[in-house]
Motif scaffolding. Sequence first.
Motif, mmCIF file in Angstrom:
data_model
loop_
_atom_site.group_PDB
_atom_site.id
_atom_site.type_symbol
_atom_site.label_atom_id
_atom_site.label_comp_id
_atom_site.label_asym_id
_atom_site.label_seq_id
_atom_site.Cartn_x
_atom_site.Cartn_y
_atom_site.Cartn_z
ATOM 1 N N ILE A 2 14.823 5.719 -8.139
ATOM 2 C CA ILE A 2 13.619 6.426 -7.677
ATOM 3 C C ILE A 2 13.945 7.028 -6.303
ATOM 4 N N LEU A 29 8.988 14.665 -10.639
ATOM 5 C CA LEU A 29 7.535 14.479 -10.558
ATOM 6 C C LEU A 29 7.020 15.143 -9.283
ATOM 7 N N MET A 68 -0.198 10.080 -9.918
ATOM 8 C CA MET A 68 1.239 9.919 -9.706
ATOM 9 C C MET A 68 1.735 8.553 -10.181
ATOM 10 N N ILE A 72 4.782 8.009 -12.753
ATOM 11 C CA ILE A 72 5.971 7.197 -12.400
ATOM 12 C C ILE A 72 6.171 6.105 -13.450
ATOM 13 N N ASN A 73 5.093 5.485 -13.881
ATOM 14 C CA ASN A 73 5.221 4.401 -14.864
ATOM 15 C C ASN A 73 5.741 4.913 -16.207
ATOM 16 N N CYS A 79 13.048 8.726 -11.399
ATOM 17 C CA CYS A 79 12.390 9.999 -11.055
ATOM 18 C C CYS A 79 12.682 10.403 -9.616
ATOM 19 N N LEU A 81 10.417 12.029 -6.600
ATOM 20 C CA LEU A 81 9.043 12.347 -6.209
ATOM 21 C C LEU A 81 9.067 13.502 -5.222
ATOM 22 N N LEU A 94 1.775 3.536 -3.078
ATOM 23 C CA LEU A 94 2.969 3.685 -3.914
ATOM 24 C C LEU A 94 3.818 2.416 -3.837
ATOM 25 N N LEU A 98 4.749 0.098 -7.060
ATOM 26 C CA LEU A 98 6.140 -0.138 -7.461
ATOM 27 C C LEU A 98 6.434 -1.637 -7.472
ATOM 28 N N LYS A 103 9.686 -2.545 -9.269
ATOM 29 C CA LYS A 103 10.555 -1.388 -8.995
ATOM 30 C C LYS A 103 10.587 -1.171 -7.484
#
Length: 217
Positions: A2, A29, A68, A72-73, A79, A81, A94, A98, A103
């Motif tokens: 990420i 994303l 968002m 992301i999920n 990804c 961002l 965020l 996560l 994550k």
Amino acid sequence: MIVVLLGPPGAGKGTQCKRIIEKYKLAHLSSGDILRAERTAGSDLGKEAQGYMDAGDLVPDELIIKMMVAAINKADGGCVLDGFPRTVVQGSELDKALTAEKKKIDAIVSLEIADEVIEKRLTGRRSCPVCGAVYHLQSLKPKVEGFCDKCPDQELVQRADDKPEVVKNRLETYHAQTAAVIGYYASTGHEIFTVSADAEINDITADILSQLDKVTA
Ligand code: AP5
Ligand code: MG
């Protein structure tokens, strides 16, 4: 992996993200692109976001965070961002989201550039309404003037929020609300890789990829 790509409007986030996702096979994303797709689809979210976007103001945090985190999920393979997080509240939400999914952010890249350069970039930007490819009247011309390289006969358009008066407000909004996200990440122990975005597109890409290679090694 990420990756968070930070930077003011017009810094080249979208341009660089396209190259990052190609190399590492990540999802791109972009909160702005997702909102524009919602507007085109005529969804409730798109209608709610419209006024804020046209004025160059931020769309409320609660709408953006929900949108968002869901994206992301879904992005199992990782990804990049682009344009999110854009407030300290978005950054901390965020992190929480996560952590809940076990994550973490693997790399944060911050593109730095002066406001004067940005104004020229945004007023010269043209994009394809079908595939989203981004061009510039001087620095990144399409093969045929005014038309997308990838979508035959598709005319390029100027984004409504690239008018000079809206660009001015987007920059003010960036300094007032978004620049603090860099401080948020520094204060929460995240490492930030700073890149000068006032350079050739390919040189900036090389700089970013050399850093991301270390993360993936
Ligand atoms: P968004 O779509 O994210 O816009 P932005 O952040 O203002 O950034 P841009 O997409 O304009 O620029 P970019 O950095 O991607 O640059 P690009 O690569 O295109 O957001 C739009 C709106 O949505 C916001 O104003 C807000 O209302 C809302 N929104 C979105 N996210 C939100 C959030 N998280 N919270 C709340 N509201 C949110 O490059 C620009 C031009 O320069 C192009 O023409 C390109 O070809 C050219 N160029 C790029 N790099 C170079 C270079 N090195 N040299 C010369 N030219 C270059
Ligand atoms: Mg963009």
